[in-house]
Write a protein that holds these residues in place. Structure first.
Motif, PDB file in Angstrom:
ATOM      1  N   LEU A 120       0.832  -1.203   0.000  1.00 38.48           N
ATOM      2  CA  LEU A 120       0.000   0.000   0.000  1.00 38.48           C
ATOM      3  C   LEU A 120       0.869   1.257   0.000  1.00 38.48           C
ATOM      4  N   SER A 121       1.980   1.209   0.733  1.00 35.66           N
ATOM      5  CA  SER A 121       2.894   2.350   0.760  1.00 35.66           C
ATOM      6  C   SER A 121       3.481   2.614  -0.617  1.00 35.66           C
ATOM      7  N   LYS A 122       3.822   1.530  -1.335  1.00 35.57           N
ATOM      8  CA  LYS A 122       4.392   1.687  -2.679  1.00 35.57           C
ATOM      9  C   LYS A 122       3.345   2.202  -3.669  1.00 35.57           C
ATOM     10  N   LEU A 123       2.097   1.813  -3.453  1.00 37.88           N
ATOM     11  CA  LEU A 123       1.020   2.371  -4.289  1.00 37.88           C
ATOM     12  C   LEU A 123       0.914   3.874  -4.058  1.00 37.88           C
ATOM     13  N   PHE A 124       1.027   4.268  -2.814  1.00 33.96           N
ATOM     14  CA  PHE A 124       0.848   5.673  -2.447  1.00 33.96           C
ATOM     15  C   PHE A 124       1.999   6.557  -2.955  1.00 33.96           C
ATOM     16  N   ASN A 125       3.233   6.078  -2.789  1.00 31.87           N
ATOM     17  CA  ASN A 125       4.362   6.928  -3.190  1.00 31.87           C
ATOM     18  C   ASN A 125       4.748   6.770  -4.659  1.00 31.87           C
ATOM     19  N   GLY A 126       4.090   5.827  -5.386  1.00 38.43           N
ATOM     20  CA  GLY A 126       4.315   5.723  -6.819  1.00 38.43           C
ATOM     21  C   GLY A 126       5.470   4.839  -7.232  1.00 38.43           C
ATOM     22  N   THR A 127       6.024   4.041  -6.330  1.00 38.92           N
ATOM     23  CA  THR A 127       7.138   3.163  -6.686  1.00 38.92           C
ATOM     24  C   THR A 127       6.673   1.806  -7.222  1.00 38.92           C
ATOM     25  N   TYR A 128       5.412   1.496  -7.083  1.00 36.61           N
ATOM     26  CA  TYR A 128       4.924   0.202  -7.572  1.00 36.61           C
ATOM     27  C   TYR A 128       4.552   0.280  -9.052  1.00 36.61           C
ATOM     28  N   ASP A 131       4.718   5.028 -15.327  1.00 34.27           N
ATOM     29  CA  ASP A 131       4.175   5.197 -16.665  1.00 34.27           C
ATOM     30  C   ASP A 131       5.244   4.840 -17.698  1.00 34.27           C
ATOM     31  N   SER A 132       4.908   5.022 -18.975  1.00 32.10           N
ATOM     32  CA  SER A 132       5.820   4.656 -20.055  1.00 32.10           C
ATOM     33  C   SER A 132       7.125   5.446 -20.018  1.00 32.10           C
ATOM     34  N   ASP A 133       7.096   6.624 -19.388  1.00 35.27           N
ATOM     35  CA  ASP A 133       8.313   7.444 -19.288  1.00 35.27           C
ATOM     36  C   ASP A 133       9.105   7.155 -18.015  1.00 35.27           C
ATOM     37  N   GLY A 134       8.635   6.205 -17.217  1.00 37.84           N
ATOM     38  CA  GLY A 134       9.333   5.860 -15.989  1.00 37.84           C
ATOM     39  C   GLY A 134       8.957   6.702 -14.804  1.00 37.84           C
ATOM     40  N   LYS A 135       7.996   7.598 -14.970  1.00 33.96           N
ATOM     41  CA  LYS A 135       7.566   8.451 -13.868  1.00 33.96           C
ATOM     42  C   LYS A 135       6.610   7.690 -12.956  1.00 33.96           C
ATOM     43  N   PRO A 136       6.655   7.978 -11.644  1.00 37.30           N
ATOM     44  CA  PRO A 136       5.785   7.248 -10.709  1.00 37.30           C
ATOM     45  C   PRO A 136       4.301   7.526 -10.940  1.00 37.30           C
ATOM     46  N   VAL A 137       3.504   6.495 -10.793  1.00 40.63           N
ATOM     47  CA  VAL A 137       2.041   6.614 -10.901  1.00 40.63           C
ATOM     48  C   VAL A 137       1.486   6.410  -9.495  1.00 40.63           C
ATOM     49  N   LYS A 227      -9.283  -0.192 -24.318  1.00 47.13           N
ATOM     50  CA  LYS A 227      -8.772   1.162 -24.060  1.00 47.13           C
ATOM     51  C   LYS A 227      -7.462   1.113 -23.275  1.00 47.13           C
ATOM     52  N   ALA A 228      -7.419   0.277 -22.244  1.00 53.47           N
ATOM     53  CA  ALA A 228      -6.209   0.169 -21.421  1.00 53.47           C
ATOM     54  C   ALA A 228      -5.045  -0.374 -22.233  1.00 53.47           C
ATOM     55  N   GLY A 229      -5.332  -1.331 -23.117  1.00 51.42           N
ATOM     56  CA  GLY A 229      -4.272  -1.893 -23.947  1.00 51.42           C
ATOM     57  C   GLY A 229      -3.679  -0.864 -24.887  1.00 51.42           C
ATOM     58  N   ILE A 230      -4.541  -0.023 -25.464  1.00 54.78           N
ATOM     59  CA  ILE A 230      -4.068   1.015 -26.389  1.00 54.78           C
ATOM     60  C   ILE A 230      -3.272   2.087 -25.634  1.00 54.78           C
ATOM     61  N   ALA A 231      -3.789   2.488 -24.457  1.00 51.74           N
ATOM     62  CA  ALA A 231      -3.148   3.570 -23.702  1.00 51.74           C
ATOM     63  C   ALA A 231      -1.839   3.150 -23.053  1.00 51.74           C
ATOM     64  N   SER A 232      -1.730   1.902 -22.627  1.00 48.71           N
ATOM     65  CA  SER A 232      -0.560   1.473 -21.871  1.00 48.71           C
ATOM     66  C   SER A 232       0.652   1.169 -22.734  1.00 48.71           C
ATOM     67  N   GLY A 234       1.876  -1.597 -23.624  1.00 43.60           N
ATOM     68  CA  GLY A 234       2.674  -2.686 -23.076  1.00 43.60           C
ATOM     69  C   GLY A 234       3.128  -2.489 -21.655  1.00 43.60           C
ATOM     70  N   ASN A 235       2.894  -1.334 -21.051  1.00 43.88           N
ATOM     71  CA  ASN A 235       3.311  -1.094 -19.666  1.00 43.88           C
ATOM     72  C   ASN A 235       2.240  -1.609 -18.710  1.00 43.88           C
ATOM     73  N   ALA A 236       2.630  -2.556 -17.836  1.00 40.66           N
ATOM     74  CA  ALA A 236       1.657  -3.193 -16.948  1.00 40.66           C
ATOM     75  C   ALA A 236       1.030  -2.191 -15.989  1.00 40.66           C
ATOM     76  N   GLY A 237       1.849  -1.270 -15.451  1.00 38.21           N
ATOM     77  CA  GLY A 237       1.323  -0.283 -14.516  1.00 38.21           C
ATOM     78  C   GLY A 237       0.303   0.627 -15.158  1.00 38.21           C
ATOM     79  N   MET A 238       0.602   1.113 -16.338  1.00 38.67           N
ATOM     80  CA  MET A 238      -0.336   1.984 -17.049  1.00 38.67           C
ATOM     81  C   MET A 238      -1.601   1.229 -17.448  1.00 38.67           C
ATOM     82  N   PHE A 239      -1.429  -0.039 -17.814  1.00 34.98           N
ATOM     83  CA  PHE A 239      -2.595  -0.835 -18.200  1.00 34.98           C
ATOM     84  C   PHE A 239      -3.555  -0.968 -17.028  1.00 34.98           C
ATOM     85  N   ALA A 240      -3.002  -1.310 -15.848  1.00 34.60           N
ATOM     86  CA  ALA A 240      -3.848  -1.487 -14.670  1.00 34.60           C
ATOM     87  C   ALA A 240      -4.561  -0.188 -14.312  1.00 34.60           C
TER      88      ALA A 240
END
Length: 633
Positions: A120-128, A131-137, A227-232, A234-240
């Protein structure tokens, strides 16, 4: 940043407000450490704490509220770029993570496992997620606000879907009401019952809502995945993140509610369908048993009762045992004993009987049982019927699909009927046994069209007794359906061979019993042929076409021998011969029609099969002609 998640007083929930006020009274903070364990650290010495209850409540409330605002907005030097706070969902999960149950949950992260609280902490701080540019989500309050906005927007579509369904229901039911009550003017509308079309408390409407909401969720989910497949890219984090932002939570909620209210109707439907299926099953079972009873009544003179059937199998067993006892070569006797053991085991397995309880192994006991059975029935023709079967019983035939060439060398040399059977009882003399054998030889010559070579023809059909085992196996599934429904249906190979032995008593087919109370009854004296063919369940064609010529010759010979020697000559029962003639005539007529149909068909049948059908037809026609002659004579 993490203290906004770990400190419960920073959570934008009622529980966060509660802990903020509670800290005013206890001087203790409440939250978790980095490992997710629940902790209670003391407040700093300079912490703002009220002096009385109203102050404590007020300071706790304002401290909680303005702290949230400052965390969202940011500091004076970093206005609009606050570190952020967890949303209500993440806050609730973080609070739960400190409980024993959630502390034991592990989540895969890279090549290791982390605790649920750390995840949950990693979800909150964006380390889990990145995005495609490597920035935290980050999954923070802003993200949850986006989800809330999405939910509000999606609710409009769910509401529209609900309105459309209910409008269609109302219009269609109203139209149905108008038609059913023949309303032709506005004044007559007062005769309409509103309950018939108002879209509430209706079983049909409930099912319509379940189907429509389920379809809505399915279509929405597919669209969200696309939609998620097109937007992501191939990035799993962006897809989710994209998927969870696009999926319709109100739609899922509505579907869950629809299923909840429809559950009782679904249960009723399943229960009704189950009862209907069981009723149909019982009806089919009853019909099957009625059919067997009808056959048993119609061909009672060709049927052995369960007790008589047990006696027949027992005499067959003792016949082989006697032959083994009189075999001089030890290796041959051993091979015969092995066959007898396999035959006994197969019969017991197929009939679901215990070997020691089913088989009578003592001749004295068998003859006492024969005396007991004879005392309970008026007609003793069953003994002649049993002797006819015993006289044609030739053991050492194949018991399975795998051919054993060594069995060809095994022959039955001893004459059990003359040496033992005839001397052990007073119901049938040796001369009667010889007459039955002679009648069979004569009948075999008639059926095969070889009257001048009677002995050879009889030998051929006697040999067919062994071949019958193989021939009967070819259509054992049809017999199984007639007798037991699904008892042996679906079996193949050795299992089918074993089960089929339930229908083979040294060349005879056991019809009845396995699915019926009262044990196994067996149609003998050729009754298997006309019994199966005349059942209405399996046709003469399905039996005769798949049976070998030897089987048809053997069954027809038995029919003719029994009718001429036993039914007519011994008991004067011309009615029995007439009924058998009718049965074999029906078989022949049906088979002839099938041959003509196949001959005229555009796609010609297998030549070998057609030839076999014609040979079988000739055997049946000769038997029919001889029976008719015997009746007229």
């Amino acid at each position: 940043m993490q203290h906004h998640l770990r400190d419960y007083a920073h959570h934008p929930t009622l529980l966060g407000l509660f802990f903020s006020i509670l800290a005013q009274f206890t001087g203790i903070g409440y939250g978790t450490d980095t490992a997710g364990n629940f902790i209670k650290p003391p407040l700093p010495a300079d912490a703002l704490v009220g002096k009385n209850v109203p102050e404590k409540i007020a300071i706790g409330t304002f401290n909680w509220l303005f702290h949230l605002i400052s965390d969202i907005d940011g500091s004076h030097a970093n206005a609009g770029k606050g570190t952020g706070i967890p949303g209500p969902i993440l806050s609730m999960l973080k609070e739960l993570s400190s409980t024993p149950f959630f502390q034991n949950i592990k989540v895969n992260y890279k090549d290791s496992e982390i605790s649920f609280s750390q995840w949950l902490s990693k979800l909150f701080n964006g380390t889990y997620f990145k995005d495609s540019d490597g920035k935290p989500v980050r999954f923070d309050f802003r993200t949850e606000m986006g989800l809330a906005t999405q939910i509000v927007e999606e609710s409009l579509f769910v509401l529209a879907n609900e309105v459309i369904v209910r409008v269609f229901y109302t219009v269609s039911r109203l139209a149905s009401e108008i038609r059913s009550k023949s309303i032709s003017s506005l004044r007559e509308l007062e005769r309409i019952d509103p309950k018939g079309f108002i879209p509430i408390k209706s079983r049909a409407l409930t099912r319509m809502c379940t189907v429509s909401s389920g379809t809505f969720v399915a279509v929405n989910s597919v669209g969200s995945v696309i939609k998620a497949g097109i937007a992501s890219r191939g990035n799993a984090g962006m897809f989710a993140k994209s998927f969870f932002l696009n999926v319709s939570y109100p739609g899922i909620g509505r579907f869950a509610i629809a299923c909840f209210f429809d559950a009782k109707y679904i249960k009723e439907d399943v229960t009704t369908a189950y009862k209907r299926a069981m009723k149909e099953h019982e009806e089919q079972k009853r019909k099957r048993e009625d059919e067997l009873q009808r056959l048993s009544a119609k061909y009672k003179f060709l049927t052995l009762s369960p007790a008589q059937t047990r006696l027949l199998y027992s005499f067959e067993f003792m016949m082989v045992a006697y032959d083994i006892l009189n075999t001089k070569k030890k290796e041959v006797a051993k091979a015969k004993a092995e066959w007898l053991s396999s035959w006994e085991a197969s019969v017991c397995e197929s009939l679901s009987v215990n070997s020691e309880e089913f088989f009578v192994r003592s001749g004295r006991q068998a003859f006492e049982l024969m005396k007991e059975i004879s005392g309970n029935v008026k007609d003793r023709s069953w003994i002649d019927l049993m002797v006819l079967e015993l006289s044609q019983f030739k053991p050492y035939f194949q018991l399975g699909e795998e051919r054993d060439k060594s069995l060809k060398k095994l022959k039955m040399k001893a004459d059990y009927l003359s040496d033992v059977f005839c001397k052990g009882q007073d119901y049938i003399a040796e001369k009667d046994v010889k007459s039955i054998r002679k009648a069979y030889s004569s009948a075999a010559g008639t059926v095969t069209g070889s009257r001048k070579r009677t002995a050879a023809a009889a030998a051929a059909t006697v040999a067919a007794t062994a071949a019958t085992a193989g021939g009967a196996l070819a259509f054992a599934p049809q017999i199984a359906v007639l007798i037991t429904g699904n008892a042996v249906a679906g079996l193949s190979g050795a299992a089918l061979t074993s089960a089929s032995l339930a229908f083979i008593g040294g060349g005879s087919l056991a019809v009845g019993g396995l699915g019926m109370a009262g044990g196994t009854a067996i149609l003998t004296g050729g009754g298997a042929l006309i019994g199966l063919a005349g059942s209405g369940v399996t046709t003469a064609v399905s039996v005769v076409v798949q049976a070998s010529e030897a089987f048809v010759q053997s069954e027809c010979s038995k029919l003719l021998a029994f009718c001429t020697e036993v039914a007519i000559r011994k008991y004067g029962r011309y009615d029995i011969a007439e009924l058998v003639h009718e049965g074999i005539a029906n078989c022949a007529t049906e088979l002839k029609s099938e041959i003509e149909a196949l001959s005229k068909a555009e796609k010609k049948p297998n030549g070998k099969l057609l030839s076999q059908m014609k040979k079988n037809l000739k055997c049946m026609e000769r038997c029919e002609k001889a029976l008719l002659k015997a009746v007229k004579k």
